[in-house]
Design a protein around this motif. Sequence first.
Motif, PDB file in Angstrom:
ATOM      1  N   ASN A 194      29.393  23.289  36.614  1.00  0.00           N
ATOM      2  CA  ASN A 194      30.290  24.251  35.981  1.00  0.00           C
ATOM      3  C   ASN A 194      30.481  25.511  36.824  1.00  0.00           C
ATOM      4  N   SER A 195      30.220  25.408  38.097  1.00  0.00           N
ATOM      5  CA  SER A 195      30.400  26.524  39.014  1.00  0.00           C
ATOM      6  C   SER A 195      31.884  26.760  39.273  1.00  0.00           C
ATOM      7  N   PRO A 196      32.397  27.967  38.988  1.00  0.00           N
ATOM      8  CA  PRO A 196      33.805  28.224  39.287  1.00  0.00           C
ATOM      9  C   PRO A 196      34.088  28.182  40.784  1.00  0.00           C
ATOM     10  N   VAL A 197      33.135  28.604  41.595  1.00  0.00           N
ATOM     11  CA  VAL A 197      33.314  28.552  43.049  1.00  0.00           C
ATOM     12  C   VAL A 197      33.423  27.098  43.503  1.00  0.00           C
ATOM     13  N   GLU A 198      32.565  26.242  42.971  1.00  0.00           N
ATOM     14  CA  GLU A 198      32.603  24.807  43.304  1.00  0.00           C
ATOM     15  C   GLU A 198      33.896  24.168  42.803  1.00  0.00           C
ATOM     16  N   THR A 206      37.817  37.195  32.925  1.00  0.00           N
ATOM     17  CA  THR A 206      38.073  38.356  33.776  1.00  0.00           C
ATOM     18  C   THR A 206      39.106  38.016  34.836  1.00  0.00           C
ATOM     19  N   LEU A 207      39.091  36.765  35.263  1.00  0.00           N
ATOM     20  CA  LEU A 207      39.929  36.337  36.377  1.00  0.00           C
ATOM     21  C   LEU A 207      41.420  36.345  36.065  1.00  0.00           C
ATOM     22  N   ASN A 208      41.786  36.218  34.790  1.00  0.00           N
ATOM     23  CA  ASN A 208      43.203  36.220  34.414  1.00  0.00           C
ATOM     24  C   ASN A 208      43.484  37.232  33.299  1.00  0.00           C
ATOM     25  N   LEU A 209      42.670  38.242  33.202  1.00  0.00           N
ATOM     26  CA  LEU A 209      42.742  39.225  32.120  1.00  0.00           C
ATOM     27  C   LEU A 209      44.123  39.869  31.993  1.00  0.00           C
ATOM     28  N   GLY A 210      44.662  40.358  33.082  1.00  0.00           N
ATOM     29  CA  GLY A 210      45.965  41.017  33.038  1.00  0.00           C
ATOM     30  C   GLY A 210      47.091  40.083  32.629  1.00  0.00           C
ATOM     31  N   ALA A 211      47.070  38.862  33.140  1.00  0.00           N
ATOM     32  CA  ALA A 211      48.108  37.885  32.798  1.00  0.00           C
ATOM     33  C   ALA A 211      48.071  37.552  31.313  1.00  0.00           C
ATOM     34  N   PHE A 216      31.915  36.082  41.818  1.00  0.00           N
ATOM     35  CA  PHE A 216      33.295  35.629  41.633  1.00  0.00           C
ATOM     36  C   PHE A 216      33.809  35.962  40.236  1.00  0.00           C
ATOM     37  N   ILE A 217      33.027  35.625  39.205  1.00  0.00           N
ATOM     38  CA  ILE A 217      33.525  35.870  37.842  1.00  0.00           C
ATOM     39  C   ILE A 217      33.532  37.348  37.482  1.00  0.00           C
ATOM     40  N   ALA A 218      32.871  38.178  38.280  1.00  0.00           N
ATOM     41  CA  ALA A 218      32.907  39.619  38.048  1.00  0.00           C
ATOM     42  C   ALA A 218      34.190  40.239  38.613  1.00  0.00           C
ATOM     43  N   CYS A 219      34.988  39.445  39.298  1.00  0.00           N
ATOM     44  CA  CYS A 219      36.276  39.927  39.803  1.00  0.00           C
ATOM     45  C   CYS A 219      37.280  39.974  38.658  1.00  0.00           C
ATOM     46  N   VAL A 220      38.213  40.875  38.749  1.00  0.00           N
ATOM     47  CA  VAL A 220      39.192  41.051  37.675  1.00  0.00           C
ATOM     48  C   VAL A 220      40.599  40.816  38.228  1.00  0.00           C
ATOM     49  N   ASN A 221      41.396  40.084  37.460  1.00  0.00           N
ATOM     50  CA  ASN A 221      42.813  39.843  37.769  1.00  0.00           C
ATOM     51  C   ASN A 221      43.036  39.139  39.101  1.00  0.00           C
ATOM     52  N   VAL A 222      42.302  38.069  39.318  1.00  0.00           N
ATOM     53  CA  VAL A 222      42.446  37.260  40.521  1.00  0.00           C
ATOM     54  C   VAL A 222      43.631  36.301  40.381  1.00  0.00           C
ATOM     55  N   PHE A 223      43.824  35.770  39.184  1.00  0.00           N
ATOM     56  CA  PHE A 223      44.856  34.757  38.957  1.00  0.00           C
ATOM     57  C   PHE A 223      45.902  35.251  37.964  1.00  0.00           C
ATOM     58  N   ASP A 224      47.151  34.957  38.245  1.00  0.00           N
ATOM     59  CA  ASP A 224      48.248  35.302  37.353  1.00  0.00           C
ATOM     60  C   ASP A 224      48.671  34.051  36.586  1.00  0.00           C
ATOM     61  N   VAL A 225      47.740  33.508  35.834  1.00  0.00           N
ATOM     62  CA  VAL A 225      47.994  32.308  35.035  1.00  0.00           C
ATOM     63  C   VAL A 225      47.529  32.536  33.602  1.00  0.00           C
TER      64      VAL A 225
END
Length: 162
Positions: free
Chosen positions: A12-16, A51-56, A125-134
């Motif tokens: 379940n690794s998001p990086v993997e 966190t990765l798609n929070l803004g979207a 990685f999961i501590a990053c915010v707004n990485v994906f616009d999905v």
Amino acid sequence: GGVKIPGYDIGNSPVELIKTCQQASFSTLVLKTSNLIPLLVSLPHAVVCSTLNLGAVARFLAGRKAVIIASGGRRGIAEDLGTALALGAILMGVQFDESSIRSFIQESTAAQHLCRIGCSQDVEFIACVNVFDVVPVYDGKVIRQAGLHTNCVQGRRRELTL
């Protein structure tokens, strides 16, 4: 938690997961988690936020009625509560400092566990915010990107079977 289940191709690794998606061609991805999936399949529809798609997700939900649920699990819920709090704040027009959400994640019991088992890259990685616009939307059967009228984008399906 945090280790690959026997019989599955990846853990379940998001990086993997991202590395696998970049390297392999597939038509459907089957996902099994101990927290999100049991909750998700009990709902008629849902929008999946991290966190990765929070803004979207915040833009997608703006002006709509929504119930925000933090799924949490055995290792804690702090990181999910941080994401839910951030989404709620954004939807209410409250200024939210991204460093706060990173703290929720990095200082959580789940993050400490992941670091102990060698998955610190996942925590960062999961501590990053707004990485994906999905905006992943669950329709009662599958998760699809919101706004897609077709399952195919550049020859690859964008759906997740539960």
